[in-house]
Design a protein around this motif. Structure first.
Motif, PDB file in Angstrom:
ATOM      1  N   THR A   6       5.193   3.546  -3.769  1.00 25.95           N
ATOM      2  CA  THR A   6       5.294   3.219  -2.345  1.00 25.95           C
ATOM      3  C   THR A   6       6.508   2.339  -2.091  1.00 25.95           C
ATOM      4  O   THR A   6       6.963   1.633  -2.993  1.00 25.95           O
ATOM      5  CB  THR A   6       4.018   2.482  -1.858  1.00 25.95           C
ATOM      6  N   PRO A   7       7.050   2.359  -0.883  1.00 28.84           N
ATOM      7  CA  PRO A   7       8.254   1.576  -0.598  1.00 28.84           C
ATOM      8  C   PRO A   7       7.974   0.080  -0.466  1.00 28.84           C
ATOM      9  O   PRO A   7       6.877  -0.322  -0.062  1.00 28.84           O
ATOM     10  CB  PRO A   7       8.736   2.156   0.741  1.00 28.84           C
ATOM     11  N   GLY A   8       8.964  -0.727  -0.819  1.00 31.65           N
ATOM     12  CA  GLY A   8       8.867  -2.164  -0.611  1.00 31.65           C
ATOM     13  C   GLY A   8       7.864  -2.842  -1.520  1.00 31.65           C
ATOM     14  O   GLY A   8       7.381  -2.269  -2.507  1.00 31.65           O
ATOM     15  N   ASN A   9       7.552  -4.086  -1.190  1.00 31.82           N
ATOM     16  CA  ASN A   9       6.651  -4.893  -2.015  1.00 31.82           C
ATOM     17  C   ASN A   9       5.337  -5.238  -1.312  1.00 31.82           C
ATOM     18  O   ASN A   9       4.582  -6.078  -1.794  1.00 31.82           O
ATOM     19  CB  ASN A   9       7.349  -6.199  -2.423  1.00 31.82           C
ATOM     20  N   GLY A  10       5.075  -4.605  -0.178  1.00 30.53           N
ATOM     21  CA  GLY A  10       3.882  -4.935   0.589  1.00 30.53           C
ATOM     22  C   GLY A  10       2.607  -4.768  -0.207  1.00 30.53           C
ATOM     23  O   GLY A  10       1.726  -5.646  -0.184  1.00 30.53           O
ATOM     24  N   LEU A  11       2.494  -3.666  -0.936  1.00 28.76           N
ATOM     25  CA  LEU A  11       1.274  -3.404  -1.702  1.00 28.76           C
ATOM     26  C   LEU A  11       1.140  -4.389  -2.859  1.00 28.76           C
ATOM     27  O   LEU A  11       0.029  -4.791  -3.217  1.00 28.76           O
ATOM     28  CB  LEU A  11       1.288  -1.967  -2.224  1.00 28.76           C
ATOM     29  N   LEU A  12       2.265  -4.794  -3.431  1.00 33.16           N
ATOM     30  CA  LEU A  12       2.252  -5.774  -4.522  1.00 33.16           C
ATOM     31  C   LEU A  12       1.663  -7.092  -4.050  1.00 33.16           C
ATOM     32  O   LEU A  12       0.780  -7.668  -4.705  1.00 33.16           O
ATOM     33  CB  LEU A  12       3.672  -5.982  -5.046  1.00 33.16           C
ATOM     34  N   TYR A  13       2.130  -7.576  -2.911  1.00 33.92           N
ATOM     35  CA  TYR A  13       1.624  -8.844  -2.380  1.00 33.92           C
ATOM     36  C   TYR A  13       0.141  -8.740  -2.026  1.00 33.92           C
ATOM     37  O   TYR A  13      -0.630  -9.684  -2.255  1.00 33.92           O
ATOM     38  CB  TYR A  13       2.429  -9.258  -1.148  1.00 33.92           C
ATOM     39  N   LEU A  14      -0.230  -7.597  -1.487  1.00 32.18           N
ATOM     40  CA  LEU A  14      -1.632  -7.376  -1.121  1.00 32.18           C
ATOM     41  C   LEU A  14      -2.524  -7.445  -2.365  1.00 32.18           C
ATOM     42  O   LEU A  14      -3.576  -8.096  -2.362  1.00 32.18           O
ATOM     43  CB  LEU A  14      -1.770  -6.007  -0.450  1.00 32.18           C
ATOM     44  N   GLY A  15      -2.090  -6.783  -3.429  1.00 27.50           N
ATOM     45  CA  GLY A  15      -2.866  -6.757  -4.661  1.00 27.50           C
ATOM     46  C   GLY A  15      -2.959  -8.112  -5.328  1.00 27.50           C
ATOM     47  O   GLY A  15      -4.023  -8.514  -5.808  1.00 27.50           O
ATOM     48  N   LEU A  16      -1.848  -8.826  -5.370  1.00 29.02           N
ATOM     49  CA  LEU A  16      -1.847 -10.154  -5.988  1.00 29.02           C
ATOM     50  C   LEU A  16      -2.757 -11.117  -5.234  1.00 29.02           C
ATOM     51  O   LEU A  16      -3.485 -11.917  -5.839  1.00 29.02           O
ATOM     52  CB  LEU A  16      -0.422 -10.715  -6.042  1.00 29.02           C
ATOM     53  N   PHE A  17      -2.726 -11.025  -3.913  1.00 27.89           N
ATOM     54  CA  PHE A  17      -3.603 -11.880  -3.105  1.00 27.89           C
ATOM     55  C   PHE A  17      -5.064 -11.542  -3.385  1.00 27.89           C
ATOM     56  O   PHE A  17      -5.904 -12.439  -3.530  1.00 27.89           O
ATOM     57  CB  PHE A  17      -3.293 -11.690  -1.618  1.00 27.89           C
ATOM     58  N   GLY A  18      -5.381 -10.243  -3.452  1.00 25.07           N
ATOM     59  CA  GLY A  18      -6.750  -9.822  -3.702  1.00 25.07           C
ATOM     60  C   GLY A  18      -7.255 -10.281  -5.062  1.00 25.07           C
ATOM     61  O   GLY A  18      -8.394 -10.755  -5.184  1.00 25.07           O
ATOM     62  N   GLY A  56      -2.361  -0.866  -9.929  1.00 29.98           N
ATOM     63  CA  GLY A  56      -1.624  -1.428  -8.792  1.00 29.98           C
ATOM     64  C   GLY A  56      -0.125  -1.277  -8.958  1.00 29.98           C
ATOM     65  O   GLY A  56       0.591  -0.989  -7.989  1.00 29.98           O
ATOM     66  N   VAL A  57       0.358  -1.455 -10.179  1.00 27.35           N
ATOM     67  CA  VAL A  57       1.791  -1.290 -10.443  1.00 27.35           C
ATOM     68  C   VAL A  57       2.217   0.154 -10.191  1.00 27.35           C
ATOM     69  O   VAL A  57       3.288   0.414  -9.616  1.00 27.35           O
ATOM     70  CB  VAL A  57       2.131  -1.718 -11.891  1.00 27.35           C
ATOM     71  N   VAL A  58       1.374   1.089 -10.623  1.00 28.54           N
ATOM     72  CA  VAL A  58       1.686   2.505 -10.377  1.00 28.54           C
ATOM     73  C   VAL A  58       1.793   2.774  -8.876  1.00 28.54           C
ATOM     74  O   VAL A  58       2.748   3.410  -8.408  1.00 28.54           O
ATOM     75  CB  VAL A  58       0.602   3.415 -11.007  1.00 28.54           C
ATOM     76  N   LEU A  59       0.833   2.264  -8.110  1.00 29.95           N
ATOM     77  CA  LEU A  59       0.866   2.450  -6.656  1.00 29.95           C
ATOM     78  C   LEU A  59       2.076   1.760  -6.042  1.00 29.95           C
ATOM     79  O   LEU A  59       2.707   2.298  -5.121  1.00 29.95           O
ATOM     80  CB  LEU A  59      -0.425   1.898  -6.033  1.00 29.95           C
ATOM     81  N   TRP A  60       2.401   0.588  -6.547  1.00 26.35           N
ATOM     82  CA  TRP A  60       3.572  -0.152  -6.056  1.00 26.35           C
ATOM     83  C   TRP A  60       4.854   0.653  -6.278  1.00 26.35           C
ATOM     84  O   TRP A  60       5.723   0.733  -5.401  1.00 26.35           O
ATOM     85  CB  TRP A  60       3.637  -1.498  -6.768  1.00 26.35           C
ATOM     86  N   LEU A  61       4.968   1.287  -7.454  1.00 24.91           N
ATOM     87  CA  LEU A  61       6.158   2.078  -7.768  1.00 24.91           C
ATOM     88  C   LEU A  61       6.237   3.345  -6.918  1.00 24.91           C
ATOM     89  O   LEU A  61       7.332   3.875  -6.691  1.00 24.91           O
ATOM     90  CB  LEU A  61       6.167   2.448  -9.250  1.00 24.91           C
TER      91      LEU A  61
END
Length: 305
Positions: free
Chosen positions: A117-129, A110-115
């Motif tokens: 992609t732009p912004g923090n949207g994917l980070l929040y999505l992953g943490l919620f999941g 998830g961190v690799v994907l976050w880095l």
């Protein structure tokens, strides 16, 4: 641990639920943009596999702690957990360790994907999941025990993977991905719903008050019929409104599975062993439904109607 036992511990056949949703999200992006990055697709699938493995094993670990799976005489390949702890094949501690490692791997990917992609949207999505996946069964929240489990499954196994799959390709959330996830959400809720019917007694015994326990088997079979019908009603309405491409109506090819599953649930809701074929058909319906939607977006990208 042998590979076959390891995959059984992970409940690997059920990975198709989340990976097909991630694939759907990636292909929504293909339809919208005309482009698809295969490496981002593979990374998103790998992250989802690791996350799903963590959730499955965490569920088995905490259901064993609560005595839920031990109290369930009506288990089958589709409900009642992997049974590796109950059968003495793998220790509870090992299952918990596998879950932890899976979550760490999912977090790393998830961190690799976050880095990438732009912004923090994917980070929040992953943490919620991750959080909702763990606390589906884990104390103190035990979301599945409090009537929130069906919503969590709809979000974590359908809506969020579709949104995430689209985001890794485009770097944005888009309403189309959300709309594409609606039928996928009904499909996976149908799976968990019918699988919970034979678990009613065991769930009630340990205080797991999910919606099926609260309604009872007889009324739950009726709700199951409405859930399955909602897959096709929502798909038709969204296509006719122009929100989704007409090619997504390929999902109607899965109607025979849907009819068979609903008929089986209505006829055998109070006979757990006879309900197993309906459970299996619902699992197939979920997979082929998502694949039909995915094929619809691919065809719409190249053969627009």
């Amino acid at each position: 641990m042998k590979l076959k036992l390891f995959l059984h511990t992970l409940r690997a056949p059920f990975f198709t639920a989340t990976t097909s949703a991630v694939l759907l999200g990636n292909l929504v992006a293909l339809w919208r943009t005309g482009e698809l990055d295969p490496w981002m697709l593979l990374l998103s699938l790998a992250a989802m596999l690791a996350l799903h493995a963590g959730v499955n094993t965490a569920n088995d670990y905490f259901d064993s702690l609560s005595g839920n799976d031990e109290a369930n005489p009506n288990f089958s390949p589709f409900n009642g957990g992997s049974r590796v702890i109950q059968d003495g094949l793998v220790s509870r501690r090992t299952v918990g360790l596998i879950s932890l490692v899976s979550f760490l791997l999912a977090g790393g990917l998830g961190v690799v994907l976050w880095l990438l992609t732009p912004g923090n949207g994917l980070l929040y999505l992953g943490l919620f999941g991750i959080a909702t996946g763990v606390f589906y069964s884990a104390p103190p929240l035990k979301l599945g025990h409090r009537g929130w489990g069906e919503l969590v499954v709809a979000l974590d196994v359908a809506i969020l993977p579709v949104l995430g799959g689209h985001f890794v390709q485009t770097g944005e959330f888009h309403p189309t991905a959300l709309y594409a996830g609606i039928a996928a959400a009904f499909l996976i809720v149908g799976v968990i719903w019918v699988n919970q019917i034979p678990d009613i007694e065991a769930d009630a015994a340990v205080g797991k008050r999910n919606l099926v326990v609260r309604l009872g088997a007889r009324r739950s079979r009726v709700v199951f019929g409405f859930i399955v019908a909602a897959v096709y009603v929502s798909s038709l309405v969204l296509a006719l409104c122009g929100t989704l491409p007409y090619w997504t109506l390929l999902i109607f090819l899965t109607l025979p599975l849907a009819v068979g599953a609903v008929r089986g649930a209505f006829a055998n809701y109070n006979e757990p062993r006879k309900l197993v074929p309906a459970e299996g058909m619902t699992v197939q319906l979920q997979l082929f439904g998502n694949l039909a939607l995915s094929a619809g977006f691919v065809l719409a990208a190249f053969v627009p109607l």
